[in-house]
Motif scaffolding. Structure first.
Motif, PDB file in Angstrom:
ATOM      1  N   GLY A 124      57.221  36.137  28.537  1.00  0.00           N
ATOM      2  CA  GLY A 124      57.568  36.710  29.823  1.00  0.00           C
ATOM      3  C   GLY A 124      56.362  36.779  30.748  1.00  0.00           C
ATOM      4  N   GLU A 125      56.381  37.727  31.671  1.00  0.00           N
ATOM      5  CA  GLU A 125      55.344  37.854  32.693  1.00  0.00           C
ATOM      6  C   GLU A 125      54.139  38.611  32.138  1.00  0.00           C
ATOM      7  OE1 GLU A 125      57.523  39.715  35.827  1.00  0.00           O
ATOM      8  OE2 GLU A 125      58.292  37.815  36.607  1.00  0.00           O
ATOM      9  N   THR A 126      53.371  37.928  31.325  1.00  0.00           N
ATOM     10  CA  THR A 126      52.199  38.557  30.713  1.00  0.00           C
ATOM     11  C   THR A 126      51.080  38.786  31.722  1.00  0.00           C
ATOM     12  OG1 THR A 126      51.403  36.372  30.039  1.00  0.00           O
ATOM     13  CG2 THR A 126      52.678  37.620  28.425  1.00  0.00           C
ATOM     14  N   ASP A 127      51.117  38.092  32.874  1.00  0.00           N
ATOM     15  CA  ASP A 127      50.051  38.249  33.865  1.00  0.00           C
ATOM     16  C   ASP A 127      50.023  39.651  34.466  1.00  0.00           C
ATOM     17  OD1 ASP A 127      51.213  37.906  37.042  1.00  0.00           O
ATOM     18  OD2 ASP A 127      52.548  37.354  35.405  1.00  0.00           O
ATOM     19  N   LEU A 128      51.081  40.403  34.288  1.00  0.00           N
ATOM     20  CA  LEU A 128      51.117  41.773  34.805  1.00  0.00           C
ATOM     21  C   LEU A 128      50.081  42.660  34.139  1.00  0.00           C
ATOM     22  CD1 LEU A 128      55.001  42.264  34.902  1.00  0.00           C
ATOM     23  CD2 LEU A 128      53.484  41.843  36.850  1.00  0.00           C
ATOM     24  N   ARG A 129      49.557  42.214  32.997  1.00  0.00           N
ATOM     25  CA  ARG A 129      48.599  43.035  32.247  1.00  0.00           C
ATOM     26  C   ARG A 129      47.186  42.451  32.278  1.00  0.00           C
ATOM     27  NH1 ARG A 129      53.112  42.679  28.943  1.00  0.00           N
ATOM     28  NH2 ARG A 129      52.093  41.179  27.528  1.00  0.00           N
ATOM     29  N   PHE A 130      46.927  41.499  33.161  1.00  0.00           N
ATOM     30  CA  PHE A 130      45.593  40.910  33.241  1.00  0.00           C
ATOM     31  C   PHE A 130      44.585  41.935  33.751  1.00  0.00           C
ATOM     32  CE2 PHE A 130      46.783  36.130  33.746  1.00  0.00           C
ATOM     33  CZ  PHE A 130      47.380  36.183  32.492  1.00  0.00           C
ATOM     34  N   ALA A 131      43.382  41.927  33.179  1.00  0.00           N
ATOM     35  CA  ALA A 131      42.326  42.874  33.555  1.00  0.00           C
ATOM     36  C   ALA A 131      41.397  42.234  34.581  1.00  0.00           C
ATOM     37  CB  ALA A 131      41.533  43.291  32.325  1.00  0.00           C
ATOM     38  N   ILE A 132      41.075  42.974  35.645  1.00  0.00           N
ATOM     39  CA  ILE A 132      40.316  42.398  36.755  1.00  0.00           C
ATOM     40  C   ILE A 132      38.813  42.330  36.482  1.00  0.00           C
ATOM     41  CG2 ILE A 132      42.023  43.157  38.442  1.00  0.00           C
ATOM     42  CD1 ILE A 132      40.073  45.402  39.221  1.00  0.00           C
ATOM     43  N   ASP A 133      38.345  42.841  35.360  1.00  0.00           N
ATOM     44  CA  ASP A 133      36.905  42.815  35.090  1.00  0.00           C
ATOM     45  C   ASP A 133      36.463  41.539  34.385  1.00  0.00           C
ATOM     46  OD1 ASP A 133      38.202  43.399  32.703  1.00  0.00           O
ATOM     47  OD2 ASP A 133      36.588  44.695  31.968  1.00  0.00           O
ATOM     48  N   ARG A 134      37.377  40.680  34.009  1.00  0.00           N
ATOM     49  CA  ARG A 134      37.036  39.504  33.200  1.00  0.00           C
ATOM     50  C   ARG A 134      36.174  38.506  33.980  1.00  0.00           C
ATOM     51  NH1 ARG A 134      40.155  38.739  28.500  1.00  0.00           N
ATOM     52  NH2 ARG A 134      40.094  36.479  28.720  1.00  0.00           N
ATOM     53  N   TYR A 135      36.435  38.345  35.271  1.00  0.00           N
ATOM     54  CA  TYR A 135      35.635  37.412  36.062  1.00  0.00           C
ATOM     55  C   TYR A 135      34.188  37.891  36.147  1.00  0.00           C
ATOM     56  CZ  TYR A 135      33.972  34.724  40.093  1.00  0.00           C
ATOM     57  OH  TYR A 135      33.242  33.911  40.931  1.00  0.00           O
ATOM     58  N   TYR A 136      34.005  39.163  36.399  1.00  0.00           N
ATOM     59  CA  TYR A 136      32.646  39.706  36.467  1.00  0.00           C
ATOM     60  C   TYR A 136      31.947  39.593  35.112  1.00  0.00           C
ATOM     61  CZ  TYR A 136      28.852  43.105  36.632  1.00  0.00           C
ATOM     62  OH  TYR A 136      27.630  43.719  36.530  1.00  0.00           O
ATOM     63  N   THR A 137      32.683  39.810  34.038  1.00  0.00           N
ATOM     64  CA  THR A 137      32.099  39.677  32.697  1.00  0.00           C
ATOM     65  C   THR A 137      31.609  38.256  32.468  1.00  0.00           C
ATOM     66  OG1 THR A 137      33.523  41.425  31.819  1.00  0.00           O
ATOM     67  CG2 THR A 137      32.561  39.897  30.231  1.00  0.00           C
ATOM     68  N   TRP A 138      32.425  37.271  32.854  1.00  0.00           N
ATOM     69  CA  TRP A 138      31.988  35.879  32.729  1.00  0.00           C
ATOM     70  C   TRP A 138      30.767  35.622  33.599  1.00  0.00           C
ATOM     71  CZ3 TRP A 138      31.837  32.460  36.862  1.00  0.00           C
ATOM     72  CH2 TRP A 138      31.458  31.150  36.532  1.00  0.00           C
ATOM     73  N   LEU A 139      30.804  36.133  34.837  1.00  0.00           N
ATOM     74  CA  LEU A 139      29.711  35.916  35.782  1.00  0.00           C
ATOM     75  C   LEU A 139      28.418  36.550  35.274  1.00  0.00           C
ATOM     76  CD1 LEU A 139      29.635  34.610  38.680  1.00  0.00           C
ATOM     77  CD2 LEU A 139      29.756  36.949  39.565  1.00  0.00           C
ATOM     78  N   LYS A 140      28.537  37.717  34.716  1.00  0.00           N
ATOM     79  CA  LYS A 140      27.367  38.448  34.224  1.00  0.00           C
ATOM     80  C   LYS A 140      26.717  37.711  33.047  1.00  0.00           C
ATOM     81  CE  LYS A 140      26.143  43.065  32.432  1.00  0.00           C
ATOM     82  NZ  LYS A 140      25.160  43.442  33.477  1.00  0.00           N
ATOM     83  N   ARG A 141      27.539  37.107  32.208  1.00  0.00           N
ATOM     84  CA  ARG A 141      27.022  36.431  31.020  1.00  0.00           C
ATOM     85  C   ARG A 141      26.508  35.033  31.312  1.00  0.00           C
ATOM     86  NH1 ARG A 141      31.906  38.069  26.802  1.00  0.00           N
ATOM     87  NH2 ARG A 141      31.349  40.285  26.592  1.00  0.00           N
ATOM     88  N   ALA A 142      26.895  34.467  32.456  1.00  0.00           N
ATOM     89  CA  ALA A 142      26.448  33.115  32.788  1.00  0.00           C
ATOM     90  C   ALA A 142      24.936  33.088  32.977  1.00  0.00           C
ATOM     91  CB  ALA A 142      27.147  32.640  34.061  1.00  0.00           C
ATOM     92  N   ASP A 143      24.325  32.049  32.469  1.00  0.00           N
ATOM     93  CA  ASP A 143      22.863  31.942  32.483  1.00  0.00           C
ATOM     94  C   ASP A 143      22.402  31.312  33.789  1.00  0.00           C
ATOM     95  OD1 ASP A 143      20.230  31.922  31.793  1.00  0.00           O
ATOM     96  OD2 ASP A 143      20.371  30.188  30.463  1.00  0.00           O
TER      97      ASP A 143
END
Length: 295
Positions: A124-143
């Protein structure tokens, strides 16, 4: 044996079984689809393959097998499933919207596996539970060699979205017009079978679900960028944040239109016009970081 060969061999076997009733053949077909689908998922090929410029590559698993399983599951859940062929406009809309449902430039920011299972209606519509901090987490970990580069990265990603939003709006508007024309034809023609009328309603519902998913995806991207910018301002404040904030404000204009369902109006398409008021998170437009209002 590949999934394609196994699928074809299974279907041929079911067709050759002349003793089986229609319902039994359907049961065998669905059972085979589920088994092969589970095998494909276990093999780790859920995420849709991507080619040049982030476009989806053709795939038997993702274009035939998984949608077949998903439609069967949707019917079992009494969800609308239309037997109509897709119009050119509907295909175009799906292709353009898909770009907003995934983010190949930031690995797993968009839960790629979950998105593909939702697109093919296996879930079903699993995107309703997406967390908005994931992009920043990826950005923070990028070298990155410089902390300023993170601001440039966010700005590029926002601009890439802005550049493709107008044509996506146009494709959605064209699909809405197709649905309107279907409704006019349905109302004006007599002798249509009940199944045809059900397909008209089901296709309109399917299109509405896809459009609503696009709106949610656009909002998720905006919220993710906003979260990342706020946290970058605290972690590594730089003057580049002002340009990113301006771009985010431009994106917000489109998000507001999408939220209103305003895909066909020409008003506000040109960002920066007097019609598009772009609020800023900053109290001052001075490019000195010391004047940034972080509230």
């Amino acid at each position: 044996m590949s999934a394609v060969r196994l699928w074809r061999r299974t279907i041929a076997s079911i067709r050759q079984d002349q003793s089986a009733s229609v319902s039994e053949r359907l049961r065998q077909f669905f059972g085979a689809a589920v088994i092969i689908g589970v095998a494909a998922l276990a093999a780790g090929c859920v995420s849709r393959p991507v080619g040049d410029f982030g476009r989806a590559d053709p795939s038997f698993s993702h274009d035939v097998m998984m949608p077949t399983i998903g439609n069967s599951l949707a019917k079992g859940h009494h969800e609308p499933v239309s037997n109509f062929n897709q119009t050119d406009q509907e295909k175009e809309m799906h292709n353009r919207v898909w770009r907003f449902l995934v983010a190949p430039h930031a690995k797993d920011w968009f839960y790629d596996v979950a998105v593909e299972l939702q697109r093919t209606r296996i879930t079903g519509e699993t995107d309703l539970r997406f967390a908005i901090d994931r992009y920043y987490t990826w950005l923070k970990r990028a070298d990155y060699g410089s902390s300023r580069t993170r601001y440039s990265t966010v700005g590029r990603h926002i601009q890439a979205d802005i550049d493709t939003i107008p044509t996506t709006f146009i494709s959605i508007c064209q699909v809405q017009e197709v649905d309107r024309q279907r409704g006019v034809a349905e109302d004006g023609l007599s002798g249509l079978e009940p199944d045809v009328r059900r397909d008209v309603a089901a296709r309109r519902a399917e299109n509405d679900m896809h459009i609503n998913w696009f709106v949610r995806a656009l909002d998720y991207r905006y919220q993710s960028y906003d979260y990342a910018l706020n946290h970058l301002l605290v972690e590594t404040p730089h003057e580049q944040s002002l340009a990113v904030d301006d771009a985010l404000g431009q994106m917000k204009v489109y998000l507001d239109r999408a939220t209103r369902g305003d895909f066909c109006s020409g008003q506000g398409l040109i960002i920066g016009s007097q019609q598009a008021e772009i609020p800023s998170r900053y109290g001052s437009r001075n490019y000195g970081v010391e004047h940034v209002d972080l509230k």
